[in-house]
Design a protein around this motif. Structure first.
Motif, PDB file in Angstrom:
ATOM      1  N   LEU A  21       5.522  71.725  27.320  1.00  0.00           N
ATOM      2  CA  LEU A  21       4.680  70.678  27.882  1.00  0.00           C
ATOM      3  C   LEU A  21       5.115  69.303  27.394  1.00  0.00           C
ATOM      4  O   LEU A  21       5.111  68.325  28.156  1.00  0.00           O
ATOM      5  N   GLU A  22       5.503  69.203  26.153  1.00  0.00           N
ATOM      6  CA  GLU A  22       6.008  67.932  25.635  1.00  0.00           C
ATOM      7  C   GLU A  22       7.311  67.543  26.336  1.00  0.00           C
ATOM      8  O   GLU A  22       7.525  66.372  26.665  1.00  0.00           O
ATOM      9  N   ASP A  23       8.160  68.523  26.588  1.00  0.00           N
ATOM     10  CA  ASP A  23       9.393  68.262  27.334  1.00  0.00           C
ATOM     11  C   ASP A  23       9.071  67.769  28.740  1.00  0.00           C
ATOM     12  O   ASP A  23       9.731  66.855  29.266  1.00  0.00           O
ATOM     13  N   TYR A  24       8.060  68.375  29.365  1.00  0.00           N
ATOM     14  CA  TYR A  24       7.679  67.984  30.720  1.00  0.00           C
ATOM     15  C   TYR A  24       7.128  66.559  30.738  1.00  0.00           C
ATOM     16  O   TYR A  24       7.396  65.788  31.678  1.00  0.00           O
ATOM     17  N   ASP A  25       6.366  66.188  29.707  1.00  0.00           N
ATOM     18  CA  ASP A  25       5.874  64.811  29.621  1.00  0.00           C
ATOM     19  C   ASP A  25       7.038  63.823  29.638  1.00  0.00           C
ATOM     20  O   ASP A  25       7.011  62.813  30.353  1.00  0.00           O
ATOM     21  N   ARG A  26       8.064  64.103  28.867  1.00  0.00           N
ATOM     22  CA  ARG A  26       9.221  63.204  28.817  1.00  0.00           C
ATOM     23  C   ARG A  26       9.952  63.178  30.168  1.00  0.00           C
ATOM     24  O   ARG A  26      10.394  62.123  30.632  1.00  0.00           O
ATOM     25  N   LEU A  27      10.047  64.342  30.784  1.00  0.00           N
ATOM     26  CA  LEU A  27      10.693  64.435  32.093  1.00  0.00           C
ATOM     27  C   LEU A  27       9.950  63.607  33.133  1.00  0.00           C
ATOM     28  O   LEU A  27      10.555  62.866  33.920  1.00  0.00           O
ATOM     29  N   MET A  28       8.619  63.718  33.136  1.00  0.00           N
ATOM     30  CA  MET A  28       7.825  62.992  34.116  1.00  0.00           C
ATOM     31  C   MET A  28       7.818  61.496  33.851  1.00  0.00           C
ATOM     32  O   MET A  28       7.746  60.694  34.792  1.00  0.00           O
ATOM     33  N   GLU A  29       7.902  61.090  32.597  1.00  0.00           N
ATOM     34  CA  GLU A  29       8.003  59.666  32.302  1.00  0.00           C
ATOM     35  C   GLU A  29       9.264  59.087  32.936  1.00  0.00           C
ATOM     36  O   GLU A  29       9.248  57.981  33.500  1.00  0.00           O
TER      37      GLU A  29
END
Length: 276
Positions: free
Chosen positions: A222-230
């Motif tokens: 989920l933390e990786d996805y946050d960075r991806l979406m940013e």
């Protein structure tokens, strides 16, 4: 064809990780993986017969017990479109798309049929029947969406019709036991503002095996996805501040965060749904 489908697979996860080894990539998978929400439409008429073909595709979807507990309403009147756009939070694409469809959970038809046959219809007052109708409508709509995109058309769902269910029902003349679950915009994408494939959560988050996994196993992903979406928000110049996780948690932070849908049960009751 296989290369394009594999490219879409990568885009769906933001370029994180390679596509699986799979020998059967095809046009259907390519179209599904290439879905993107289109909110800007060219003012160009749709091909003759588009509506009828999309409804036929919708009716080809599975239906629980073949009860077919859904209907669809095509809205073309410009003023009605404008009013629906305002009820949906001012979404201009409701007004501007080539075709606007409202997908209905429809228990009324089966109730009328039961009355016509001289039998009772108490079962319609139970939550199970409402769930069946919403599922039927969603399956039908998704079939229509896939069909539309296979023709090169763009689409986007409009869940915000549920913000004001009674007002939408009044606008569309819906009888009791008929509920507007969501809308669907269909039209030719505006070539000047192409839409991108939006990354989704990794399969590590959504795919479970045998038994439901603990949340903790997904925290890193989920933390990786946050960075991806940013990165996605910045690339698309969406002006979104904060992480996907924060936005998502905020949507359930309070009743007010539901944007009027916190009173959906009361609205459904007033619209004739028993929900026992």
């Amino acid at each position: 064809m296989s290369n394009r489908a594999q490219e879409h697979f990568g885009e769906r996860y933001g370029g994180e990780g390679a596509a699986p080894r799979f020998a059967q990539w095809n046009e259907v998978i390519e179209a599904l993986l290439g879905h993107r929400s289109v909110r800007r439409y060219a003012q160009k008429p749709l091909p003759e017969g588009t509506l009828e073909v999309l409804v036929a595709a919708a009716q080809s979807a599975p239906s629980s017990s073949n009860l077919q507990l859904w209907s669809v309403l095509s809205v073309q009147d410009p003023e009605r479109r404008r009013r629906l756009a305002e009820l949906a939070g001012g979404q201009a694409h409701v007004r501007d798309c080539g075709l606007f469809l409202v997908w209905l959970a429809d228990l009324r038809r089966l109730g009328d049929l039961a009355k016509h046959r001289g039998v009772g219809h108490e079962g319609l007052d139970y939550l199970e029947m409402f769930v069946m109708a919403v599922v039927d409508a969603a399956l039908a709509a998704q079939n229509a969406l896939v069909a539309a995109e296979s023709l090169g058309l763009g689409t986007v769902y409009i869940g915000a019709l549920r913000n004001h269910p009674e007002a939408v029902a009044a606008e569309l003349g819906l009888p009791p036991q008929v509920f507007a679950t969501f809308g669907l915009c269909v039209g030719w994408p505006d070539p000047a503002t192409p839409a991108s494939i939006k990354p989704r959560l990794s399969q590590e988050v959504v795919l479970h095996h045998e038994r439901y996994g603990a949340f903790e196993r997904s925290v890193g992903a989920l933390e990786d996805y946050d960075r991806l979406m940013e990165r996605f928000y910045a690339k698309e110049r969406m002006g979104v501040q904060g992480s996907w996780s924060r936005h998502s948690a905020a949507r359930v932070e309070s009743a007010q965060a539901l944007r009027g849908r916190d009173r959906l049960r009361a609205a459904l009751s007033s619209m004739g749904f028993g929900l026992r």
